[in-house]
Write a protein that holds these residues in place. Sequence first.
Motif, PDB file in Angstrom:
ATOM      1  N   ASN A  35       0.838  -1.194   0.000  1.00 10.80           N
ATOM      2  CA  ASN A  35       0.000   0.000   0.000  1.00 10.80           C
ATOM      3  C   ASN A  35       0.878   1.251   0.000  1.00 10.80           C
ATOM      4  OD1 ASN A  35      -1.855   2.008   0.432  1.00 10.80           O
ATOM      5  ND2 ASN A  35      -2.493   1.288   2.456  1.00 10.80           N
ATOM      6  N   ASP A  36       0.744   2.097  -1.048  1.00 10.23           N
ATOM      7  CA  ASP A  36       1.617   3.271  -1.135  1.00 10.23           C
ATOM      8  C   ASP A  36       1.290   4.332  -0.096  1.00 10.23           C
ATOM      9  OD1 ASP A  36      -0.734   4.285  -2.119  1.00 10.23           O
ATOM     10  OD2 ASP A  36       0.053   4.796  -4.101  1.00 10.23           O
ATOM     11  N   LYS A  37       0.180   4.155   0.627  1.00 13.86           N
ATOM     12  CA  LYS A  37      -0.135   5.089   1.715  1.00 13.86           C
ATOM     13  C   LYS A  37       0.376   4.590   3.069  1.00 13.86           C
ATOM     14  CE  LYS A  37      -4.199   7.273  -0.358  1.00 13.86           C
ATOM     15  NZ  LYS A  37      -3.961   6.726  -1.695  1.00 13.86           N
ATOM     16  N   ALA A  38       0.983   3.417   3.094  1.00  7.28           N
ATOM     17  CA  ALA A  38       1.559   2.898   4.341  1.00  7.28           C
ATOM     18  C   ALA A  38       2.799   3.703   4.723  1.00  7.28           C
ATOM     19  CB  ALA A  38       1.905   1.427   4.176  1.00  7.28           C
ATOM     20  N   GLU A  39       3.060   3.781   6.020  1.00  8.90           N
ATOM     21  CA  GLU A  39       4.277   4.413   6.530  1.00  8.90           C
ATOM     22  C   GLU A  39       4.912   3.494   7.559  1.00  8.90           C
ATOM     23  OE1 GLU A  39       3.593   8.226   8.228  1.00  8.90           O
ATOM     24  OE2 GLU A  39       2.764   9.117   6.396  1.00  8.90           O
ATOM     25  N   VAL A  40       6.226   3.285   7.434  1.00 14.52           N
ATOM     26  CA  VAL A  40       6.972   2.518   8.441  1.00 14.52           C
ATOM     27  C   VAL A  40       8.278   3.246   8.702  1.00 14.52           C
ATOM     28  CG1 VAL A  40       5.941   0.333   7.735  1.00 14.52           C
ATOM     29  CG2 VAL A  40       8.106   1.013   6.747  1.00 14.52           C
ATOM     30  N   GLY A  41       8.651   3.375   9.982  1.00 14.90           N
ATOM     31  CA  GLY A  41       9.913   4.036  10.272  1.00 14.90           C
ATOM     32  C   GLY A  41       9.998   4.574  11.675  1.00 14.90           C
ATOM     33  N   LEU A  42      10.572   5.784  11.783  1.00 17.29           N
ATOM     34  CA  LEU A  42      10.845   6.429  13.066  1.00 17.29           C
ATOM     35  C   LEU A  42       9.941   7.641  13.269  1.00 17.29           C
ATOM     36  CD1 LEU A  42      14.769   6.502  12.979  1.00 17.29           C
ATOM     37  CD2 LEU A  42      13.339   4.968  14.354  1.00 17.29           C
ATOM     38  N   ALA A  43       9.676   7.950  14.524  1.00 16.01           N
ATOM     39  CA  ALA A  43       8.920   9.151  14.864  1.00 16.01           C
ATOM     40  C   ALA A  43       9.457   9.744  16.162  1.00 16.01           C
ATOM     41  CB  ALA A  43       7.431   8.841  15.017  1.00 16.01           C
ATOM     42  N   VAL A  44       9.412  11.065  16.251  1.00 12.63           N
ATOM     43  CA  VAL A  44       9.634  11.784  17.506  1.00 12.63           C
ATOM     44  C   VAL A  44       8.315  12.494  17.813  1.00 12.63           C
ATOM     45  CG1 VAL A  44      10.983  13.504  18.747  1.00 12.63           C
ATOM     46  CG2 VAL A  44      12.078  12.096  16.981  1.00 12.63           C
ATOM     47  N   VAL A  45       7.736  12.187  18.957  1.00 10.12           N
ATOM     48  CA  VAL A  45       6.361  12.600  19.261  1.00 10.12           C
ATOM     49  C   VAL A  45       6.335  13.521  20.474  1.00 10.12           C
ATOM     50  CG1 VAL A  45       4.054  11.796  19.881  1.00 10.12           C
ATOM     51  CG2 VAL A  45       5.476  10.422  18.331  1.00 10.12           C
ATOM     52  N   GLN A  46       5.793  14.718  20.295  1.00 11.52           N
ATOM     53  CA  GLN A  46       5.481  15.576  21.442  1.00 11.52           C
ATOM     54  C   GLN A  46       4.036  15.349  21.869  1.00 11.52           C
ATOM     55  OE1 GLN A  46       3.914  18.109  23.080  1.00 11.52           O
ATOM     56  NE2 GLN A  46       5.553  18.393  24.559  1.00 11.52           N
ATOM     57  N   ASN A  47       3.123  15.486  20.916  1.00  7.21           N
ATOM     58  CA  ASN A  47       1.734  15.100  21.160  1.00  7.21           C
ATOM     59  C   ASN A  47       1.065  14.806  19.827  1.00  7.21           C
ATOM     60  OD1 ASN A  47       0.928  17.606  20.042  1.00  7.21           O
ATOM     61  ND2 ASN A  47       0.713  18.566  22.039  1.00  7.21           N
ATOM     62  N   ASP A  48      -0.245  14.735  19.786  1.00  5.36           N
ATOM     63  CA  ASP A  48      -0.946  14.361  18.561  1.00  5.36           C
ATOM     64  C   ASP A  48      -0.888  15.428  17.489  1.00  5.36           C
ATOM     65  OD1 ASP A  48      -2.674  15.459  20.754  1.00  5.36           O
ATOM     66  OD2 ASP A  48      -4.064  15.734  19.080  1.00  5.36           O
ATOM     67  N   ARG A  49      -0.464  16.637  17.818  1.00  5.95           N
ATOM     68  CA  ARG A  49      -0.418  17.732  16.846  1.00  5.95           C
ATOM     69  C   ARG A  49       0.994  18.200  16.523  1.00  5.95           C
ATOM     70  NH1 ARG A  49      -5.240  19.610  15.633  1.00  5.95           N
ATOM     71  NH2 ARG A  49      -4.417  21.578  14.838  1.00  5.95           N
ATOM     72  N   TYR A  50       1.983  17.666  17.219  1.00  2.00           N
ATOM     73  CA  TYR A  50       3.365  18.082  17.009  1.00  2.00           C
ATOM     74  C   TYR A  50       4.276  16.861  17.031  1.00  2.00           C
ATOM     75  CZ  TYR A  50       1.747  22.850  17.816  1.00  2.00           C
ATOM     76  OH  TYR A  50       1.087  24.045  17.728  1.00  2.00           O
ATOM     77  N   ALA A  51       4.909  16.575  15.884  1.00  2.00           N
ATOM     78  CA  ALA A  51       5.767  15.393  15.776  1.00  2.00           C
ATOM     79  C   ALA A  51       6.617  15.522  14.519  1.00  2.00           C
ATOM     80  CB  ALA A  51       4.916  14.123  15.708  1.00  2.00           C
ATOM     81  N   ILE A  52       7.602  14.640  14.385  1.00  2.00           N
ATOM     82  CA  ILE A  52       8.327  14.463  13.134  1.00  2.00           C
ATOM     83  C   ILE A  52       8.392  12.972  12.841  1.00  2.00           C
ATOM     84  CG2 ILE A  52       9.690  16.582  13.275  1.00  2.00           C
ATOM     85  CD1 ILE A  52      12.042  14.960  14.283  1.00  2.00           C
ATOM     86  N   ARG A  53       8.437  12.628  11.526  1.00  2.00           N
ATOM     87  CA  ARG A  53       8.488  11.237  11.119  1.00  2.00           C
ATOM     88  C   ARG A  53       9.528  11.067  10.021  1.00  2.00           C
ATOM     89  NH1 ARG A  53       3.089  12.528  10.342  1.00  2.00           N
ATOM     90  NH2 ARG A  53       2.881  11.682   8.227  1.00  2.00           N
ATOM     91  N   LEU A  54      10.208   9.938  10.046  1.00  4.14           N
ATOM     92  CA  LEU A  54      11.099   9.515   8.964  1.00  4.14           C
ATOM     93  C   LEU A  54      10.603   8.141   8.554  1.00  4.14           C
ATOM     94  CD1 LEU A  54      13.599   9.835   7.166  1.00  4.14           C
ATOM     95  CD2 LEU A  54      14.957   8.874   9.043  1.00  4.14           C
ATOM     96  N   VAL A  55       9.889   8.078   7.423  1.00  5.62           N
ATOM     97  CA  VAL A  55       9.126   6.880   7.108  1.00  5.62           C
ATOM     98  C   VAL A  55       9.320   6.459   5.654  1.00  5.62           C
ATOM     99  CG1 VAL A  55       7.360   7.163   8.884  1.00  5.62           C
ATOM    100  CG2 VAL A  55       7.100   8.368   6.702  1.00  5.62           C
ATOM    101  N   ALA A  56       9.262   5.145   5.457  1.00  5.80           N
ATOM    102  CA  ALA A  56       9.337   4.559   4.126  1.00  5.80           C
ATOM    103  C   ALA A  56       7.944   4.136   3.677  1.00  5.80           C
ATOM    104  CB  ALA A  56      10.271   3.345   4.138  1.00  5.80           C
ATOM    105  N   SER A  57       7.658   4.337   2.378  1.00  9.42           N
ATOM    106  CA  SER A  57       6.385   3.926   1.778  1.00  9.42           C
ATOM    107  C   SER A  57       6.670   3.274   0.428  1.00  9.42           C
ATOM    108  CB  SER A  57       5.465   5.136   1.565  1.00  9.42           C
ATOM    109  OG  SER A  57       5.214   5.811   2.781  1.00  9.42           O
ATOM    110  N   PRO A  58       5.915   2.226   0.044  1.00  6.56           N
ATOM    111  CA  PRO A  58       6.099   1.615  -1.273  1.00  6.56           C
ATOM    112  C   PRO A  58       5.818   2.625  -2.389  1.00  6.56           C
ATOM    113  CG  PRO A  58       4.741   0.226   0.141  1.00  6.56           C
ATOM    114  CD  PRO A  58       4.872   1.546   0.831  1.00  6.56           C
ATOM    115  N   PHE A  59       6.662   2.577  -3.442  1.00  8.36           N
ATOM    116  CA  PHE A  59       6.459   3.449  -4.596  1.00  8.36           C
ATOM    117  C   PHE A  59       7.056   2.774  -5.820  1.00  8.36           C
ATOM    118  CE2 PHE A  59       7.809   6.933  -7.428  1.00  8.36           C
ATOM    119  CZ  PHE A  59       6.567   7.504  -7.673  1.00  8.36           C
ATOM    120  N   GLU A  60       6.191   2.476  -6.794  1.00 11.20           N
ATOM    121  CA  GLU A  60       6.592   1.783  -8.014  1.00 11.20           C
ATOM    122  C   GLU A  60       7.347   0.505  -7.659  1.00 11.20           C
ATOM    123  OE1 GLU A  60       8.533   4.734 -10.441  1.00 11.20           O
ATOM    124  OE2 GLU A  60       6.630   5.707 -10.946  1.00 11.20           O
TER     125      GLU A  60
END
Length: 512
Positions: A387-412
């Motif tokens: 699924n190209d909308k899937a995300e897998v990887g790392l996250a830094v979470v402050q709360n539900d409205r403030y975070a960063i993500r480094l994620v891989a998704s299928p593409f071609e």
Amino acid sequence: MSTFTNPILKGFSPDPSVCAVGEDYYLVTSTFSYFPGVPIYHSKDLVNWKQIGNILDRKEQLPLEGAGHSRGIFAPTLRYHNGMFYMITTNVDHGGNFIVTAEKPEGPWSDPYWLKDAPGIDPSLFFDDDGKCYYTGTRPNPEGPKYNGDWEVWLQELDLETMQLTGVSTKIWAGAMKNAIWPEGPHLYKKDGYYYVMIAEGGTGYNHSITIARSERIDGHYEGYKNNPILTHRHLGKAFPVHNVGHGDLVETPDGQWFLTCLASRIFDGYSNLGRETFLAKVEWEDGWPVVNPGIGRLLAEQEHSLPMVPVEQQEQYDLSEDSPAFMYLRHPQMENYDRKSRAGWLRLHATSETLKDLSSPTYLGLRQQAMNYTLTTQLDASSLANDKAEVGLAVVQNDRYAIRLVASPFEEGFTVRMITTIDGVDEVVGEVTGMGALLELSFIGEGQQVKALVKDIESGREDTVAENIDTHYLSTEVAGGFVGCTMGLYVTSDNKGDYADFNWLEQKITK
């Protein structure tokens, strides 16, 4: 004489409560909407701490449905009496104040004893010389608050047989300052014929402080110390690197030495991404009152320590095939989504449609962020995803409205790796690398308030920078609000039921 550095618990470790059992010390902190709740630590020297478990490790103990990041569990107190450990705390949205007990600090801990007619938050217990137990807490002014923060500290006997309050509820103090705001976190002590009530007041931000009063009777009248507050940093200016000092607990060693644990926030370029951490100070008694770090009167970054040091190994890399008490989940994790059996030596994370923006239980396994200069790295296998909308990887979470993500998704025919910021609920892709394989090593590198995101294709050896010089000051209480610090770890989400990714290890390494 040995020295130690503050904080003694780095990262999101607010509202510390400490107790002594002989030459062993135990400490707990708040966890808000994270599961399991209330980590418990052990130390032989009050400086070096090892997490030995989590007190609230069953859903029956810790209802958190729909809890915001800064709701849930507030301000636990840990005490020991006649062979039994008692932990009392507040679940602010699900039941209020309650007690759990255990014969051993590692547990198992009992189901909650929910307290009737115990309004307010921040409960504590005190065991008097006659065997009676008393509850202290903080509640709104019963006549109706006349201003924001118009609360009071109150006392009532606790029946240890029924685990319910009994007798008369008595106001004992409302703080040292005139029209004090948020008198909270009360703890009772007895020394040399006096009862002492120590509290926090001024709110949990910059004006936070620790104040104290005493009485010859447990139910008062309590006389405030003329030199209050006994500890604050609000007079040191906003350029001082440690703010928000308050919420203390006193502990006495077997040889009669006294120390204070408290919370405070380290400030980085004006912001406290790590949240409120646990600090330690020396206490001397003068003229019947406690003096914190005599001659200095503030917390120290480095301090001499009179107890013999007993170092504890600090873990950096986690073998994900085994559980750890350090692992944190949001609210009520579906543990079947954290699979350690299907692939030997790996952790299989099953995706759900829930995301970090939802006040629910996304598939997320975190650690407390302990430093602003760090590397956070994992190795993952995303080959099962379609699924190209899937995300897998790392996250830094402050709360539900403030975070960063480094994620891989299928593409071609391969995978795209993106760094995504979430600021006030709005996602922005700030970096992207395409054409990667499924077996990846992902890394966040933090250097103060700047973060770099890296990806390595393990099979081809290709390495790329996904994004760099990304500002993260918004992952702080000053911007995001609330009471929590950041956590960082593994994250999976997908609309496609059955999607999963395998993770081999997770490493958080402090670099400075």
